[in-house]
Design a protein around this motif. Structure first.
Motif, PDB file in Angstrom:
ATOM      1  N   GLY A 107      11.097 -22.452 -18.564  1.00  0.00           N
ATOM      2  CA  GLY A 107      12.069 -21.626 -17.853  1.00  0.00           C
ATOM      3  C   GLY A 107      12.742 -20.587 -18.709  1.00  0.00           C
ATOM      4  N   ASN A 108      12.334 -20.447 -19.963  1.00  0.00           N
ATOM      5  CA  ASN A 108      12.924 -19.442 -20.846  1.00  0.00           C
ATOM      6  C   ASN A 108      12.380 -18.070 -20.513  1.00  0.00           C
ATOM      7  N   LEU A 109      13.272 -17.051 -20.520  1.00  0.00           N
ATOM      8  CA  LEU A 109      12.865 -15.685 -20.206  1.00  0.00           C
ATOM      9  C   LEU A 109      12.231 -15.042 -21.430  1.00  0.00           C
ATOM     10  N   VAL A 110      11.128 -14.310 -21.186  1.00  0.00           N
ATOM     11  CA  VAL A 110      10.399 -13.649 -22.263  1.00  0.00           C
ATOM     12  C   VAL A 110       9.985 -12.272 -21.781  1.00  0.00           C
ATOM     13  N   GLN A 111      10.247 -11.261 -22.633  1.00  0.00           N
ATOM     14  CA  GLN A 111       9.762  -9.918 -22.325  1.00  0.00           C
ATOM     15  C   GLN A 111       8.435  -9.704 -23.031  1.00  0.00           C
ATOM     16  N   LEU A 112       7.451  -9.170 -22.250  1.00  0.00           N
ATOM     17  CA  LEU A 112       6.100  -9.018 -22.793  1.00  0.00           C
ATOM     18  C   LEU A 112       5.609  -7.595 -22.541  1.00  0.00           C
ATOM     19  N   PRO A 113       5.661  -6.709 -23.564  1.00  0.00           N
ATOM     20  CA  PRO A 113       5.061  -5.379 -23.408  1.00  0.00           C
ATOM     21  C   PRO A 113       3.543  -5.524 -23.193  1.00  0.00           C
ATOM     22  N   GLU A 114       2.971  -4.635 -22.442  1.00  0.00           N
ATOM     23  CA  GLU A 114       1.534  -4.774 -22.134  1.00  0.00           C
ATOM     24  C   GLU A 114       0.671  -4.723 -23.391  1.00  0.00           C
ATOM     25  N   GLY A 115       1.165  -4.099 -24.438  1.00  0.00           N
ATOM     26  CA  GLY A 115       0.405  -4.053 -25.674  1.00  0.00           C
ATOM     27  C   GLY A 115       0.249  -5.414 -26.334  1.00  0.00           C
ATOM     28  N   ARG A 116       1.093  -6.401 -25.936  1.00  0.00           N
ATOM     29  CA  ARG A 116       1.030  -7.737 -26.530  1.00  0.00           C
ATOM     30  C   ARG A 116       0.235  -8.720 -25.661  1.00  0.00           C
ATOM     31  N   LEU A 117      -0.397  -8.224 -24.593  1.00  0.00           N
ATOM     32  CA  LEU A 117      -1.238  -9.088 -23.774  1.00  0.00           C
ATOM     33  C   LEU A 117      -2.438  -9.568 -24.585  1.00  0.00           C
ATOM     34  N   SER A 118      -2.922 -10.748 -24.274  1.00  0.00           N
ATOM     35  CA  SER A 118      -4.102 -11.277 -24.965  1.00  0.00           C
ATOM     36  C   SER A 118      -5.286 -10.337 -24.784  1.00  0.00           C
ATOM     37  N   ASN A 119      -5.996 -10.107 -25.877  1.00  0.00           N
ATOM     38  CA  ASN A 119      -7.146  -9.203 -25.825  1.00  0.00           C
ATOM     39  C   ASN A 119      -8.363  -9.830 -25.143  1.00  0.00           C
ATOM     40  N   PHE A 120      -8.295 -11.136 -24.918  1.00  0.00           N
ATOM     41  CA  PHE A 120      -9.456 -11.845 -24.376  1.00  0.00           C
ATOM     42  C   PHE A 120      -9.389 -12.031 -22.865  1.00  0.00           C
ATOM     43  N   LEU A 121      -8.360 -11.496 -22.235  1.00  0.00           N
ATOM     44  CA  LEU A 121      -8.274 -11.590 -20.772  1.00  0.00           C
ATOM     45  C   LEU A 121      -9.422 -10.824 -20.131  1.00  0.00           C
ATOM     46  N   GLN A 122     -10.042 -11.450 -19.118  1.00  0.00           N
ATOM     47  CA  GLN A 122     -11.123 -10.803 -18.381  1.00  0.00           C
ATOM     48  C   GLN A 122     -10.873 -10.982 -16.889  1.00  0.00           C
ATOM     49  N   LEU A 123     -11.102  -9.931 -16.142  1.00  0.00           N
ATOM     50  CA  LEU A 123     -10.935  -9.990 -14.688  1.00  0.00           C
ATOM     51  C   LEU A 123     -12.281 -10.326 -14.062  1.00  0.00           C
ATOM     52  N   ASN A 124     -12.623 -11.622 -14.063  1.00  0.00           N
ATOM     53  CA  ASN A 124     -13.928 -12.041 -13.556  1.00  0.00           C
ATOM     54  C   ASN A 124     -13.873 -12.542 -12.120  1.00  0.00           C
ATOM     55  N   GLN A 125     -12.692 -12.967 -11.660  1.00  0.00           N
ATOM     56  CA  GLN A 125     -12.593 -13.514 -10.322  1.00  0.00           C
ATOM     57  C   GLN A 125     -12.584 -12.399  -9.282  1.00  0.00           C
ATOM     58  N   PRO A 126     -13.201 -12.639  -8.121  1.00  0.00           N
ATOM     59  CA  PRO A 126     -13.266 -11.591  -7.087  1.00  0.00           C
ATOM     60  C   PRO A 126     -11.898 -11.071  -6.689  1.00  0.00           C
ATOM     61  N   ALA A 127     -10.918 -11.969  -6.516  1.00  0.00           N
ATOM     62  CA  ALA A 127      -9.590 -11.514  -6.094  1.00  0.00           C
ATOM     63  C   ALA A 127      -8.956 -10.607  -7.136  1.00  0.00           C
ATOM     64  N   GLU A 128      -9.105 -10.971  -8.417  1.00  0.00           N
ATOM     65  CA  GLU A 128      -8.542 -10.155  -9.487  1.00  0.00           C
ATOM     66  C   GLU A 128      -9.199  -8.787  -9.525  1.00  0.00           C
ATOM     67  N   ARG A 129     -10.515  -8.756  -9.372  1.00  0.00           N
ATOM     68  CA  ARG A 129     -11.221  -7.480  -9.413  1.00  0.00           C
ATOM     69  C   ARG A 129     -10.808  -6.604  -8.233  1.00  0.00           C
ATOM     70  N   LEU A 130     -10.626  -7.225  -7.068  1.00  0.00           N
ATOM     71  CA  LEU A 130     -10.242  -6.457  -5.893  1.00  0.00           C
ATOM     72  C   LEU A 130      -8.840  -5.885  -6.043  1.00  0.00           C
ATOM     73  N   LEU A 131      -7.907  -6.711  -6.516  1.00  0.00           N
ATOM     74  CA  LEU A 131      -6.523  -6.256  -6.661  1.00  0.00           C
ATOM     75  C   LEU A 131      -6.375  -5.193  -7.738  1.00  0.00           C
ATOM     76  N   ASN A 132      -7.293  -5.185  -8.698  1.00  0.00           N
ATOM     77  CA  ASN A 132      -7.247  -4.181  -9.757  1.00  0.00           C
ATOM     78  C   ASN A 132      -8.203  -3.027  -9.501  1.00  0.00           C
ATOM     79  N   ALA A 133      -8.670  -2.919  -8.251  1.00  0.00           N
ATOM     80  CA  ALA A 133      -9.535  -1.810  -7.813  1.00  0.00           C
ATOM     81  C   ALA A 133     -10.856  -1.765  -8.560  1.00  0.00           C
ATOM     82  N   GLN A 134     -11.321  -2.920  -9.055  1.00  0.00           N
ATOM     83  CA  GLN A 134     -12.626  -2.988  -9.709  1.00  0.00           C
ATOM     84  C   GLN A 134     -13.683  -3.298  -8.654  1.00  0.00           C
ATOM     85  N   ILE A 135     -14.073  -2.313  -7.928  1.00  0.00           N
ATOM     86  CA  ILE A 135     -15.031  -2.495  -6.835  1.00  0.00           C
ATOM     87  C   ILE A 135     -16.213  -1.562  -7.032  1.00  0.00           C
ATOM     88  N   ASP A 136     -17.386  -1.992  -6.545  1.00  0.00           N
ATOM     89  CA  ASP A 136     -18.591  -1.180  -6.641  1.00  0.00           C
ATOM     90  C   ASP A 136     -18.606  -0.128  -5.543  1.00  0.00           C
TER      91      ASP A 136
END
Length: 482
Positions: free
Chosen positions: A91-120
């Motif tokens: 429950g502790n609050l943490v500020q996370l600039p986007e530059g500190r996001l994990s470099n290994f995140l991948q948008l592989n799930q269909p819902a994630e790809r759709l919400l991030n406009a990753q469509i063919d």
């Protein structure tokens, strides 16, 4: 054109495996993205870059570069850079600039790809959609599994295969005359049963001389790869652990097994393993060789009987169902349905009334509304729907056979058979000739009929010119020269 700012996180739609990228340089026409997860850098044209801005939403779970998992509560933008306001598991609050996001995140799930406009593009969606529609239509076809084999679509074979393969655990006798395609019918039934998952484990038992013929036919025509279980395979050291204490069964190592009847009869321990193989379908070719009498059934018959008792589906193949008499025919029907065909005397008594039943059935054939009654009649009398037999008299389209007898005079210095055959072959050089002779005389007659040519020369001539095929294949008491 997409707007880029140094420090923003983007993901490549073409290379998802690169993970999250970061904008490191912006030129007038290009943008440079580094992917820290792989240490690679890509330069894209700004006007048409295959990139998608990474923007998580409230409620999403994200990961910091140090591995801490956080839940997004709110996000704000400062100079076109996103700041995620999150809380950890305590429950502790943490500020996370986007530059500190994990470099290994991948948008592989269909819902994630759709919400991030990753469509063919629409054309690829349409192609996949149409493909699924066609595949679904094929799977619902009444001839699914029958039309995909490398065989000619012959009506009588397709009828039998369709009639039998749609049954669950079919037990039938395929008794077409020689040359009408019993092996093809059995292969079609196997093929569809496997595709429909009504059968998963299949055992084929045939005479030793037909093992490789069945192996080739199943692979070439139906793309079914059977494993031959014989002495060479089961005597291999790799299988010693299966036979050391009997705790393992080598027949459980393959789903599709081909084995000779002679091998199982001569190796009782392997026959016991085969009986415990948990098969869904058993196929036995040349079933007329399974001799039987109420007092002394043959070892071959007893073997198949034991296998059939432990197997749901059973296909028996024979071109001569009554060649060895009514008793032999009854014995094969007994393998298919031991409850129905349990008494030979009763079977012979019922058979005497088949003529009258046939006349009644013929009358029902003329009335389409009586089709149900005809089916009931077939099930309650005679061999019902466990026996399928086509004859050349019924199946049309075969070339007519003509007999041209030749009278030969025995005696004299020459051999009348050799002389006549030699003259006949010279007159028909451009045609294929099949010579059938009895015993060991066959090769001698053919060799002498070809004059001064040696046997090797005859064989070479046959292979090179295609006029005469020379070889031998033992079948019963005679030899067929092809």
């Amino acid at each position: 054109m997409q707007e880029f700012v140094v420090g923003q996180r983007w993901i490549s739609a073409a290379e998802l495996q690169l993970g999250l990228g970061m904008v490191i340089e912006i030129e007038h026409r290009t943008v440079s993205i580094v992917f820290p997860a792989t240490g690679e850098t890509r330069i894209y044209a700004r006007a048409d870059a295959p990139l998608t801005r990474v923007r998580f939403r409230e409620g999403d779970w994200v990961e910091k570069q140090d591995g801490l998992i956080l839940k997004v509560i709110e996000l704000t933008e400062v100079n076109a850079l996103i700041v995620y306001h999150c809380e950890d598991e305590h429950g502790n609050l943490v500020q996370l600039p986007e530059g500190r996001l994990s470099n290994f995140l991948q948008l592989n799930q269909p819902a994630e790809r759709l919400l991030n406009a990753q469509i063919d593009r629409n054309k690829w969606f349409s192609l996949r959609s149409k493909t699924r529609e066609i595949a679904n239509s094929l799977q619902q076809s009444a001839v699914f599994g029958l039309a995909g084999s490398r065989t000619s679509l012959i009506a009588h074979q397709l009828y039998i295969a369709h009639e039998v393969s749609r049954r669950y655990a079919p037990r039938v006798l395929l008794a077409d005359e020689v040359g009408l395609g019993k092996t093809i019918e059995a292969g079609l039934i196997l093929h569809q049963q496997l595709l429909l998952e009504r059968a998963r484990r299949v055992l084929i038992v045939v005479p030793e001389s037909l093992v490789h013929q069945w192996l080739v036919e199943m692979l070439r025509r139906f793309n079914l790869m059977f494993s031959i279980f014989d002495e060479a395979r089961l005597a291999d050291p790799a299988h010693e652990e299966f036979e050391a204490d009997g705790s393992e069964n080598p027949f459980h190592g393959e789903q599709l097994v081909l084995c000779s009847l002679e091998y199982l009869v001569n190796h009782p321990e392997q026959a016991a393993h085969a009986r415990a193989g948990e098969w869904d379908l058993l196929v036995v070719d040349e079933a007329h060789h399974l001799s039987w009498s109420a007092e002394a059934p043959s070892p071959e018959y007893e073997l198949v009987e034991n296998l059939a008792e432990n197997t749901g589906g059973l296909l028996l193949l024979t071109a001569t169902p009554e060649q060895l008499g009514k008793e032999s025919h009854f014995a094969r029907l007994r393998l298919l349905d031991p409850d129905r065909f349990s008494d030979l005397d009763r079977f012979l008594s019922e058979e005497k009334g088949y003529l009258r039943l046939a006349e009644e059935a013929r009358a029902l054939l003329d009335d389409p509304e009586q089709a149900g009654a005809l089916s009931d009649l077939l099930d309650q009398h005679g061999t019902g729907r466990v026996l399928f037999r086509n004859t050349r008299h019924v199946v049309k389209g075969f070339p007519a056979r003509e007999v041209h007898p030749v009278a030969l005079t025995a005696g004299g210095e020459g051999d009348p058979y050799r002389d006549w055959l030699g003259e006949f072959l010279r007159e028909h050089r451009a045609k294929k000739v099949l010579v059938i002779a009895a015993g060991g005389r066959s090769e001698t007659v053919l060799w002498r009929a070809c004059g001064s040519l040696s046997r090797g020369a005859v064989a070479a001539r046959a292979r090179s010119r295609g006029r005469l095929v020379f070889g031998s294949r033992r079948r019963g008491a005679g030899i067929d020269l092809l």
